[in-house]
Design an enzyme around this catalytic site. Structure first.
Site, short mmCIF file in Angstrom:
data_model
loop_
_atom_site.label_atom_id
_atom_site.label_comp_id
_atom_site.label_asym_id
_atom_site.label_seq_id
_atom_site.Cartn_x
_atom_site.Cartn_y
_atom_site.Cartn_z
N GLY A 12 -10.16 -96.72 78.98
CA GLY A 12 -9.10 -95.82 78.94
C GLY A 12 -8.46 -95.97 80.34
O GLY A 12 -8.91 -95.69 81.21
N GLY A 14 -5.38 -94.71 81.33
CA GLY A 14 -4.54 -93.93 81.42
C GLY A 14 -4.32 -93.25 82.80
O GLY A 14 -4.95 -93.86 83.86
N GLY A 17 -8.30 -92.98 84.07
CA GLY A 17 -8.77 -94.00 84.04
C GLY A 17 -8.21 -94.72 85.48
O GLY A 17 -8.86 -95.16 86.34
N ARG A 91 -5.77 -78.51 66.37
CA ARG A 91 -6.90 -78.79 67.26
C ARG A 91 -7.97 -79.53 66.71
O ARG A 91 -8.65 -80.44 67.48
CB ARG A 91 -7.68 -77.68 67.83
CG ARG A 91 -8.42 -77.35 69.05
CD ARG A 91 -8.94 -75.92 69.34
NE ARG A 91 -9.95 -75.69 68.22
CZ ARG A 91 -11.24 -76.18 68.12
NH1 ARG A 91 -11.72 -76.69 69.02
NH2 ARG A 91 -11.80 -76.01 67.02
N ASN A 98 -10.10 -88.09 68.53
CA ASN A 98 -11.04 -88.40 69.71
C ASN A 98 -12.36 -88.66 69.66
O ASN A 98 -12.82 -89.65 70.20
CB ASN A 98 -10.90 -87.23 70.95
CG ASN A 98 -9.47 -87.33 71.49
OD1 ASN A 98 -8.82 -88.24 71.49
ND2 ASN A 98 -9.12 -86.21 72.42
N VAL A 121 -15.73 -88.67 80.28
CA VAL A 121 -14.59 -87.79 80.91
C VAL A 121 -13.76 -87.20 79.70
O VAL A 121 -13.20 -86.15 80.04
CB VAL A 121 -13.68 -88.54 81.95
CG1 VAL A 121 -12.77 -87.41 82.48
CG2 VAL A 121 -14.57 -89.29 82.95
N ASN A 123 -12.01 -85.60 76.58
CA ASN A 123 -12.17 -84.06 76.07
C ASN A 123 -12.13 -84.00 74.54
O ASN A 123 -11.81 -84.85 74.00
CB ASN A 123 -11.04 -83.31 76.75
CG ASN A 123 -11.26 -82.74 77.94
OD1 ASN A 123 -12.50 -82.31 78.07
ND2 ASN A 123 -10.31 -82.50 78.85
N HIS A 178 -17.35 -77.03 79.82
CA HIS A 178 -15.98 -77.19 80.28
C HIS A 178 -15.05 -76.75 79.42
O HIS A 178 -14.42 -77.23 78.61
CB HIS A 178 -15.77 -78.86 80.36
CG HIS A 178 -14.53 -79.07 80.97
ND1 HIS A 178 -14.36 -78.82 82.49
CD2 HIS A 178 -13.53 -79.72 80.68
CE1 HIS A 178 -13.12 -79.12 82.68
NE2 HIS A 178 -12.61 -79.90 81.69
P1 A3D Z 1 -3.99 -90.78 79.13
O1 A3D Z 1 -3.22 -91.16 80.50
O2 A3D Z 1 -3.26 -90.48 77.61
O3 A3D Z 1 -4.88 -92.03 79.13
C1 A3D Z 1 -5.80 -92.37 77.90
C2 A3D Z 1 -5.80 -93.78 77.48
O4 A3D Z 1 -6.82 -94.14 76.56
C3 A3D Z 1 -4.37 -94.30 77.04
O5 A3D Z 1 -4.15 -95.45 78.14
C4 A3D Z 1 -4.89 -94.91 75.83
O6 A3D Z 1 -4.27 -96.01 75.58
C5 A3D Z 1 -6.34 -95.20 76.01
N1 A3D Z 1 -7.06 -95.54 74.59
C6 A3D Z 1 -6.84 -94.48 73.34
N2 A3D Z 1 -7.58 -94.97 72.46
C7 A3D Z 1 -8.22 -95.96 73.04
C8 A3D Z 1 -9.40 -96.88 72.65
N3 A3D Z 1 -9.86 -96.84 71.30
N4 A3D Z 1 -9.91 -97.82 73.60
C9 A3D Z 1 -9.43 -97.70 74.90
N5 A3D Z 1 -8.48 -97.12 75.36
C10 A3D Z 1 -8.04 -96.22 74.36
O7 A3D Z 1 -4.77 -89.49 79.27
P2 A3D Z 1 -5.61 -89.19 80.71
O8 A3D Z 1 -6.00 -90.18 81.37
O9 A3D Z 1 -4.81 -87.97 81.42
O10 A3D Z 1 -7.02 -88.39 80.00
C11 A3D Z 1 -8.05 -89.07 79.37
C12 A3D Z 1 -8.93 -88.07 78.91
O11 A3D Z 1 -9.71 -87.32 79.90
C13 A3D Z 1 -8.29 -87.08 77.84
O12 A3D Z 1 -9.11 -86.87 76.69
C14 A3D Z 1 -8.20 -85.77 78.86
O13 A3D Z 1 -8.37 -84.65 78.08
C15 A3D Z 1 -9.76 -85.95 79.49
N6 A3D Z 1 -9.79 -85.28 80.91
C16 A3D Z 1 -10.96 -84.59 80.93
C17 A3D Z 1 -10.98 -83.80 82.37
C18 A3D Z 1 -12.19 -83.25 82.45
O14 A3D Z 1 -12.40 -82.61 83.40
C19 A3D Z 1 -13.49 -83.40 81.64
C20 A3D Z 1 -10.06 -83.87 83.24
C21 A3D Z 1 -8.96 -84.68 83.09
C22 A3D Z 1 -8.67 -85.27 81.52
#
Ligand code: A3D
Length: 316
Positions: A12, A14, A17, A91, A98, A121, A123, A178
């Site tokens: 990931g 995004g 990542g 939801r 996910n 990480v 959610n 969390h």
């Molecule tokens: P975002 O910037 O949308 O990045 C997610 C990435 O995942 C995108 O680039 C997608 O293309 C990629 N993706 C989707 N499906 C796949 C797959 N099958 N294989 C590989 N890549 C894939 O989101 P983000 O970076 O802001 O957040 C990512 C995740 O982290 C989300 O679930 C958030 O809710 C979570 N998160 C958790 C916390 C915690 O404190 C636990 C904090 C912030 C974000």
């Protein structure tokens, strides 16, 4: 000696990542492999970051793509892939999507990484780490969720802001799942060794606990699109440093309880000793009656979510 660098793969690419990769580069921690279903995104970000390495005086390698074979023999795998809620999506729809993404990733990545440590990480965090554990079937020492390090960091930041003191002197701990049921522990919070209760009124303490619980939402409502990523990514990198450098740090992480705190078979935020083997010990701390009741409530909400996720996966 050549080829002694450790490798971290991030699934990931995004916001979270790529921020993880940026902090890893800034701290010169390990070679980086960025994976995303969007191959161009992973490749482009990898190239951009690698181009920054000379100005960081770093020699780490950064590669990107969508093929799991690129991750082969990683020391640590960080999974940040996931969807965010779209208009019209319930939801439960998001939970199922996910969960399906997490399942595919774990199945795809496992054959290339027989001994990696996993940090989840995506959610909803405690449910996703639980699912990853079901699929990977690895010992609990090698699978953790990142949330408590972030929640504790937010808690410390708000205390420092309110008291106008250095964040360096604050020691604080957030337990539990969390989400709304997390448990910032006032009784275990000190500033330079001084208990927080000496420095703040009860009302001020309550306000900070509430703000910590809603820390993620506060940022989402300001950003309008997307969610927090700098602090979450640094939370991951604190865990990575502890593991890659065998630092033996005590950090709050989502870990599998196997009798600790009177619970079994559930991932929830607890103080963990992190070192080269991953989770080296779960630390049990005494809780007063009120804290224990809140912790149990938090565990129940995680169990309910995992049950719902497993039912949705079964039906799909
Ligand atoms: P975002 O910037 O949308 O990045 C997610 C990435 O995942 C995108 O680039 C997608 O293309 C990629 N993706 C989707 N499906 C796949 C797959 N099958 N294989 C590989 N890549 C894939 O989101 P983000 O970076 O802001 O957040 C990512 C995740 O982290 C989300 O679930 C958030 O809710 C979570 N998160 C958790 C916390 C915690 O404190 C636990 C904090 C912030 C974000």
């Amino acid at each position: 000696m050549l080829n002694q660098r450790k490798k971290v793969s991030i699934i990931g690419s995004g916001f979270v990542g790529s921020s993880c990769a940026t902090w890893i580069l800034a701290r010169d921690l390990a070679d980086i492999c960025l994976i995303d279903v969007n191959e161009g995104l992973a490749k482009g970000k990898a190239l951009d970051l690698y181009s920054a390495s000379p100005n960081m005086s770093s020699d780490i390698s950064v590669v990107g793509g969508s093929d799991y074979s690129l991750t082969e023999n990683s020391s640590v795998i960080v999974i940040t892939a996931g969807l965010t809620r779209k208009p019209g999506m319930s939801r439960s729809d998001l939970l199922l999507k996910n969960a399906e993404i997490m399942k595919d990733i774990c199945q795809g990545i496992k054959p290339y990484n027989p001994s990696a440590i996993f940090i989840i990480v995506s959610n909803p965090l405690d449910a996703m780490v639980s699912l990853a554990h079901q699929i990977l079937k690895i010992p609990r020492e090698r699978i953790l969720g990142m949330a408590g390090v972030l929640d504790s960091s937010r808690f410390k930041a708000f205390i420092a802001e309110k008291l106008r003191v250095s964040t360096k002197d604050i020691s604080a701990l957030v337990l539990g799942g969390h989400g709304d049921s997390m448990l910032p522990l006032i009784n275990y919070t000190t500033v330079g060794g001084v208990p927080l209760s000496v420095l703040m009124s009860e009302t001020e303490q309550k306000d900070i606990v509430e703000r910590t619980k809603k820390g993620g939402e506060e940022i989402v409502s300001l950003l309008k699109t997307g969610s927090a990523h700098y602090a979450p990514a640094l939370g991951v990198v604190e865990m990575l440093s502890a593991i890659l450098k065998d630092q033996k740090r005590i950090l709050a992480c989502s870990a599998l309880l196997e009798s600790e705190y009177g619970e079994r078979g559930v991932f929830v935020g607890v103080p963990c000793l992190l070192g080269g083997k991953g989770l080296e010990k779960i630390i049990e701390i005494p809780l007063n009656n009120e804290e224990e009741a809140q912790f149990k409530k938090s565990v129940k909400s995680v169990r309910d979510l995992v049950k719902e996720m497993n039912q949705l996966l079964k039906k799909s």
